[in-house]
Scaffold this motif. Structure first.
Motif, PDB file in Angstrom:
ATOM      1  N   HIS A  34       0.899  -1.171   0.000  1.00 31.73           N
ATOM      2  CA  HIS A  34       0.000   0.000   0.000  1.00 31.73           C
ATOM      3  C   HIS A  34       0.934   1.217   0.000  1.00 31.73           C
ATOM      4  CE1 HIS A  34      -3.331   2.556   0.444  1.00 31.73           C
ATOM      5  NE2 HIS A  34      -3.924   2.041   1.503  1.00 31.73           N
ATOM      6  N   PRO A  35       1.610   1.425  -1.147  1.00 26.88           N
ATOM      7  CA  PRO A  35       2.716   2.390  -1.142  1.00 26.88           C
ATOM      8  C   PRO A  35       2.319   3.813  -0.775  1.00 26.88           C
ATOM      9  CG  PRO A  35       2.233   1.608  -3.381  1.00 26.88           C
ATOM     10  CD  PRO A  35       1.470   0.739  -2.452  1.00 26.88           C
ATOM     11  N   THR A  36       1.151   4.285  -1.236  1.00 32.60           N
ATOM     12  CA  THR A  36       0.820   5.685  -0.919  1.00 32.60           C
ATOM     13  C   THR A  36       0.523   5.848   0.572  1.00 32.60           C
ATOM     14  OG1 THR A  36      -1.505   5.379  -1.583  1.00 32.60           O
ATOM     15  CG2 THR A  36       0.017   6.217  -3.250  1.00 32.60           C
ATOM     16  N   GLN A  37       0.019   4.783   1.224  1.00 30.78           N
ATOM     17  CA  GLN A  37      -0.195   4.859   2.677  1.00 30.78           C
ATOM     18  C   GLN A  37       1.155   4.918   3.399  1.00 30.78           C
ATOM     19  OE1 GLN A  37      -3.374   4.801   4.385  1.00 30.78           O
ATOM     20  NE2 GLN A  37      -2.126   5.429   6.116  1.00 30.78           N
ATOM     21  N   GLY A  38       2.109   4.102   2.955  1.00 31.12           N
ATOM     22  CA  GLY A  38       3.438   4.131   3.572  1.00 31.12           C
ATOM     23  C   GLY A  38       4.065   5.514   3.457  1.00 31.12           C
ATOM     24  N   LEU A  39       3.912   6.137   2.286  1.00 29.92           N
ATOM     25  CA  LEU A  39       4.499   7.469   2.083  1.00 29.92           C
ATOM     26  C   LEU A  39       3.810   8.515   2.956  1.00 29.92           C
ATOM     27  CD1 LEU A  39       4.887   7.221  -1.789  1.00 29.92           C
ATOM     28  CD2 LEU A  39       6.773   7.495  -0.174  1.00 29.92           C
ATOM     29  N   LEU A  40       2.489   8.457   3.034  1.00 24.15           N
ATOM     30  CA  LEU A  40       1.796   9.491   3.824  1.00 24.15           C
ATOM     31  C   LEU A  40       2.059   9.285   5.316  1.00 24.15           C
ATOM     32  CD1 LEU A  40      -1.184   8.870   5.430  1.00 24.15           C
ATOM     33  CD2 LEU A  40      -1.791   8.218   3.116  1.00 24.15           C
ATOM     34  N   ASP A  41       2.236   8.046   5.744  1.00 19.59           N
ATOM     35  CA  ASP A  41       2.546   7.802   7.163  1.00 19.59           C
ATOM     36  C   ASP A  41       3.894   8.426   7.528  1.00 19.59           C
ATOM     37  OD1 ASP A  41       0.218   6.398   7.581  1.00 19.59           O
ATOM     38  OD2 ASP A  41       1.144   4.411   7.547  1.00 19.59           O
ATOM     39  N   VAL A  42       4.902   8.188   6.705  1.00 19.70           N
ATOM     40  CA  VAL A  42       6.244   8.688   7.043  1.00 19.70           C
ATOM     41  C   VAL A  42       6.299  10.208   6.861  1.00 19.70           C
ATOM     42  CG1 VAL A  42       8.705   8.510   6.537  1.00 19.70           C
ATOM     43  CG2 VAL A  42       7.261   6.453   6.513  1.00 19.70           C
ATOM     44  N   PHE A  43       5.602  10.713   5.867  1.00 21.35           N
ATOM     45  CA  PHE A  43       5.507  12.175   5.679  1.00 21.35           C
ATOM     46  C   PHE A  43       4.921  12.815   6.946  1.00 21.35           C
ATOM     47  CE2 PHE A  43       3.168  15.926   3.972  1.00 21.35           C
ATOM     48  CZ  PHE A  43       4.192  16.574   3.318  1.00 21.35           C
TER      49      PHE A  43
END
Ligand code: CP
Length: 306
Positions: free
Chosen positions: A137-146
């Motif tokens: 779920h790549p966009t979730q991973g990016l928004l979490d770390v952002f």
């Protein structure tokens, strides 16, 4: 920097992750120019073969804020019900003018299979995995770390605790991949024994079935839903027992640092993995995650299609 597809965090170089974050930061600060919607702006197609609220609508919001047009397939009323393949569905919409395809499936490899099937014949087509099985779920991973980075400039020095059904969680997998690619490794994965992943899959993380191991002195606490839809019924924990051992509430959160941020990708099961008191507390950044989801998805669509 151009981005062709996003099927997994493993598709991204460190520079690409930084470029997405940089552009998302500009969008979140309001430093962007958005073209008004017109008939020459690109179509994106939302192809969701699994339920979604946040991901589907935030891609739609992101596209519209960029002046793009959105086609949404209603899976239950689509010709998929008559046996049409993912590829034929995609090519049908491509012929109508769609250029970006946002795809959620139970099938872990559907989006990468589509990328392979398209080959070099469709350079104008972009595929984004919006959740595939338990793997990505790549966009979730990016928004979490952002979101974590908005709170901690020194995230690499912080303790991150992820609690819940890690074994079936594409969110945990993608979020850990983004963290690892940024050399952030103090990550603790906490779950009941039967919901822990194989240790070799998360070799850079600490795994435990004891909540205190992860929660004590944590700076970031992510709690996850039990993904019953991806489990055999014998694996599904009893809600009350799970809540007692792993549910976040006002007492056990005191083990974490006093100003720890509390995250949840949603949808939440209040009273199971998180109490309402914690979900709605001043430490909770759950709605900030949702807002950032729009900025991250705007950044990705902008890099791909504009
Ligand atoms: N976090 C997430 O993927 O939520 P949805 O299932 O509502 O899209």
């Amino acid at each position: 920097m151009k981005l062709q597809h996003l099927t997994s965090i493993n598709d991204l170089s460190d520079d690409q992750i930084q470029a997405i974050f940089k552009r998302a930061r500009k969008f979140s600060n309001g430093q962007h120019s958005i073209s008004s919607s017109d008939h020459s702006s690109p179509f994106i197609a939302n192809l969701f073969f699994e339920p979604s609220t946040r991901t589907r609508l935030s891609f739609e919001a992101a596209a519209k804020r960029l002046g793009m047009q959105v086609l949404t397939l209603e899976d239950k009323n689509s010709s998929r019900e008559k046996g049409e393949s993912y590829l034929d569905t995609l090519l049908t919409l491509e012929a109508m003018g769609a250029r970006g395809f946002i795809i959620r499936t139970t099938d872990e490899s559907a989006s990468s299979d589509l990328v392979q099937a398209l080959g070099n014949k469709y350079p104008h087509v972009h595929i984004i995995n919006a959740g595939g099985g338990k793997k990505d779920h790549p966009t979730q991973g990016l928004l979490d770390v952002f979101t974590m980075q908005q709170h901690y400039a020194d995230l690499e020095k912080r303790k991150i605790c992820i609690i819940g059904d890690i074994k079936h969680s594409r969110v945990a997998r993608s979020t850990v991949q983004v963290l690892n690619s940024l050399n952030i490794t103090n990550i603790h994965l906490i779950a009941p024994q039967n919901l822990l992943p194989e240790s070799n899959e998360f070799s850079q993380c600490h795994l435990s079935d004891q909540l205190a191991d992860g929660l004590s002195e944590a700076d970031v606490v992510i709690t996850l839903r039990i993904q019953k839809e991806r489990m055999q019924s014998s694996d599904i924990p009893n809600n009350d027992e799970y809540q007692q051992r792993f549910g976040l509430h006002s007492e056990n959160i005191k083990m974490a640092k006093p100003n720890a941020i509390i995250m949840h990708p949603g949808p939440m099961n209040r009273g199971v993995e998180i109490s309402s008191g914690i979900a709605d507390s001043s430490q909770s950044v759950i709605t900030q995650q949702v807002a950032n989801g729009v900025f991250i998805r705007m950044a990705i669509l902008d890099l791909m299609l504009n």
